[in-house]
Scaffold this active site. Structure first.
Site, PDB file in Angstrom:
ATOM      1  N   GLU A 150       0.820  -1.219   0.000  1.00 48.70           N
ATOM      2  CA  GLU A 150       0.000   0.000   0.000  1.00 48.70           C
ATOM      3  C   GLU A 150       0.857   1.274   0.000  1.00 48.70           C
ATOM      4  OE1 GLU A 150      -2.896  -0.369   3.185  1.00 48.70           O
ATOM      5  OE2 GLU A 150      -4.157  -1.663   1.963  1.00 48.70           O
ATOM      6  N   GLU A 306      -6.947  -7.400  -1.170  1.00 48.10           N
ATOM      7  CA  GLU A 306      -7.522  -7.218   0.165  1.00 48.10           C
ATOM      8  C   GLU A 306      -8.949  -6.705   0.044  1.00 48.10           C
ATOM      9  OE1 GLU A 306      -5.513  -4.610   2.840  1.00 48.10           O
ATOM     10  OE2 GLU A 306      -3.548  -5.506   2.488  1.00 48.10           O
TER      11      GLU A 306
END
Ligand SMILES: [Zn+2]
Length: 681
Positions: A150, A306
């Site tokens: 991320e 995710e």
């Protein structure tokens, strides 16, 4: 470039075994088998465990886990573990800690505490990536590298002296000379002319509005600078394990990173998606990101790395996903081209900042958990859906999206604050309500594969992009352009002569002046058929030269003047919309435009999500229902994709899904759908 192929749809989660004692690990593998888990993302936050002191590596525990997973038939998406530097690193190398716009250096105690320019962080993270790749590059469980994690989630801009120095290098490479920089930044204004490169700074907190061209370049630099950090790890992995594919998880419409650039570094695009279950339309929020992710690599299948099984922990109020919603959103991702469904995380933490974030295995024992049952059942269900990996989603309609335009639009001192995503979201929702597949397309991409291209609010338009749009319309394409578009060029300089400077001849219309409305204010427009509908937020003084007027303003000083126009240009049409109509009127306009472009549509009841994908010898019709009320869908030539039985009529209750096979010449025109209650008995 190596290709990610698990041989099945991927199913699993982030796995953080370092949070648990060894006796839990075997139980984890047993439960993973029960849930059909075949891939876990491992080691994402393991740096402090793998290198507890600088230069001292402890891989024993990870060796054990890798072997255990392999024996259990679970493959690994192994992280380079560089996402969260341990406290020793941040304290030994204080310059590695990023600095905010206000000059505050951030402290130890959370995650992602690194300045992307810091040479110590760079060297130590690359060394860790090399050590991980060297040790596990040939491990039989390894299927994919997960680089860092991320990027830009918390720190997408660092204002420290190291970043300032790299910004100057980046600017020298971009402009060559200070004269050119002074021109591009318009520094004749407000006495900002630079006489020496050393005077050039990041746009730190200043007394008034910072220079917007400087701000735009800063955002470009910040994305590129983090990308360079990513590339440093990528180079190591490509050199040591050229046959192992790699990825990193994107965050959809993340403001900080130009994912169109980033995606070219990956072997497969991967994304984390967390729509708000309490929001108006989680399936539109998620669907937009799914469609973006597929578009980043030209339609290639991608990975949902995710999502949450239920609630997240980071909103002010975190609603759970109600029964069935997790499955429905997962099937939607598969419909839009995902090759796998992963969650954050496998086992819910009992300590730390994410202990209230749901997981596959929650705080409640599996046998007592609704969330576990749904996760387990989905894993089993996916085994019958492997054939989806052969399908491709093609779209006739694209929404233009561009981080550079977004950054320019986000600079201070505009005619009004006009956040981009709600506007894009409204256009996306309108197009999706017509059942059409939607891509997101970069402004300078080849548009020839599309019948219609929509620009909801493309504030910045480079001459190349404008030329692409001109050629697109000339060649028969349909362009639909929203207000406050094509205003500035790539330097964030206004193209003078009336807006949009570079496309007036294509539109056959031009804008003299903007008239943004106050919050809550409304105006009206009258359409050619006599309907009068409300508009909000934004109006313009629009002049139609050779364009046909589709709607005119009904109120205010612009009463009687054009609000919406259409212009025949070359073989195509260019629509211009100078205001923001309500959802119904926007949908009507887009319906007319895409149907005129030859795109087949369907009229869908609220919440019914329709995707068509191509399998080569036929088409798949994915029906997933997110609306509040049961619907019945008629598809005359359909058969059930799993049973092969004819299935011309399908009733879907909220969160139900159906997967149908239809012939290769199937068109959405054959589909009729309506709320079940409204069907006569
Ligand atoms: Zn920095």
């Amino acid at each position: 470039m190596p290709h990610f192929d698990l041989g099945a749809l991927a199913y699993g989660a982030d796995y953080n075994p370092e949070q648990w004692p060894r006796e839990v690990w075997r139980e984890d593998v047993r439960l993973m088998q029960e849930a059909g888990v075949n891939l876990v993302s491992l080691g994402i936050f393991s740096w402090a465990q793998l290198e507890p002191r600088e230069g001292e590596f402890e891989f024993g525990w990870l060796d054990e886990i890798m072997d255990l997973l392999h024996e259990g038939g679970v493959r690994v998406n192994l992280a380079t573990a560089t996402a969260s530097p341990p406290p020793w690193l941040s304290l030994a190398y204080p310059d590695s800690r990023p600095v905010t716009v206000d000059g505050v250096r951030l402290e130890v105690g959370a995650r992602q505490l690194y300045c992307p320019s810091d040479p110590h962080y760079r060297a130590l993270s690359v060394r860790l990536a090399r050590a991980v790749a060297g040790r596990y590059g040939t491990h039989p469980a390894l299927r994919l590298w997960h680089v860092n994690n991320e990027y830009g989630c918390h720190i997408d801009q660092c204002y420290c002296a190291q970043c300032a120095a790299r910004f100057r290098e980046w600017l020298r490479a971009r402009y060559g000379s200070l004269d050119e920089l002074n021109r591009a930044w318009g520094t004749a204004f407000w006495s900002q002319r630079y006489g020496d490169w050393a005077e050039v700074q990041p746009p730190r907190r200043a007394p008034s509005f910072p220079n917007p061209s400087q701000g735009l370049d800063w955002r470009r630099f910040s994305s590129d600078n983090i990308l360079e950090l990513h590339r440093a790890e990528v180079e190591v992995l490509r050199a040591l394990t050229p046959d192992v594919p790699l990825t990193t998880n994107f965050l959809g419409f993340l403001p900080g990173l130009d994912y169109f650039r980033w995606a070219q570094e990956e072997d497969v695009a991967a994304v984390d998606v967390y729509p708000d279950p309490a929001g108006m339309a989680p399936h539109l929020e998620a669907g937009m990101v799914f469609d973006l992710t597929r578009s980043l690599r030209a339609g290639q299948r991608w990975l949902l790395m995710e999502q949450a099984t239920s609630a997240v922990n980071w909103r002010e109020r975190n609603a759970p996903k109600r029964p069935g919603l997790m499955r429905a959103l997962s099937l939607q991702a598969l419909a839009r081209g995902a090759d796998g469904i992963q969650f954050f995380q496998w086992r819910q933490s009992v300590a730390g900042a994410e202990k209230y974030h749901s997981a596959m295995v929650g705080h409640v024992p599996p046998e007592r958990s609704r969330v576990w049952r749904e996760a387990r059942d989905l894993g089993q269900e996916l085994k019958a859906l492997d054939f989806l990996r052969g399908a491709r989603v093609k779209a006739d309609v694209a929404i233009m999206f561009d981080w550079h335009s977004w950054w320019a639009l986000s600079q201070a001192s505009q005619p009004a604050v006009t956040p981009l995503l709600p506007v894009v979201g409204a256009w996306y929702a309108a197009l999706r309500s017509l059942g059409v597949n939607v891509d997101f397309v970069h402004p300078e991409a080849d548009l020839s594969g599309y019948r219609a291209v929509a620009l909801p609010q493309q504030y910045l338009l480079t001459p190349d992009a404008a030329q692409g749009l001109r050629a697109f319309v000339q060649g028969g394409g349909t362009l639909v352009m929203g207000p406050y578009s094509g205003v500035v060029d790539g330097d964030d300089h206004v193209v003078p002569g009336g807006y949009p400077g570079l496309l007036q001849d294509v539109l056959g219309a031009w804008v003299e002046e903007w008239a943004p409305l106050q919050t809550g204010e409304e105006r009206e427009v009258r359409w050619a058929d006599g309907r009068v509908t409300p508009v909000t937020e934004w109006t313009e003084v629009l002049h139609a030269d050779s364009a046909e007027v589709l709607a005119s303003y009904e109120t205010d000083f612009i009463a009687g003047q054009p609000a919406v126009t259409r212009h025949a240009f070359g073989q195509g049409y260019a629509y211009y919309l100078s205001t923001r109509p309500d959802a119904a009127a926007l949908t009507d306009l887009l319906r007319g435009a895409v149907q005129g472009a030859g795109v087949a549509i369907a009229e869908l009841p609220d919440g019914l999500d329709v995707t068509l994908s191509d399998t080569g010898d036929g088409r798949l019709l994915h029906l997933i229902h997110f609306g509040p009320q049961a619907v019945t869908v008629q598809v005359p030539r359909a058969v059930d994709a799993l049973s092969g039985q004819p299935r011309a009529s399908v009733t879907l209750h909220p969160t139900d899904a159906a997967l149908l096979r239809v012939p290769v010449d199937f068109s959405l025109r054959e589909l009729t759908a309506r709320a079940a209650a409204s069907i006569p008995t």
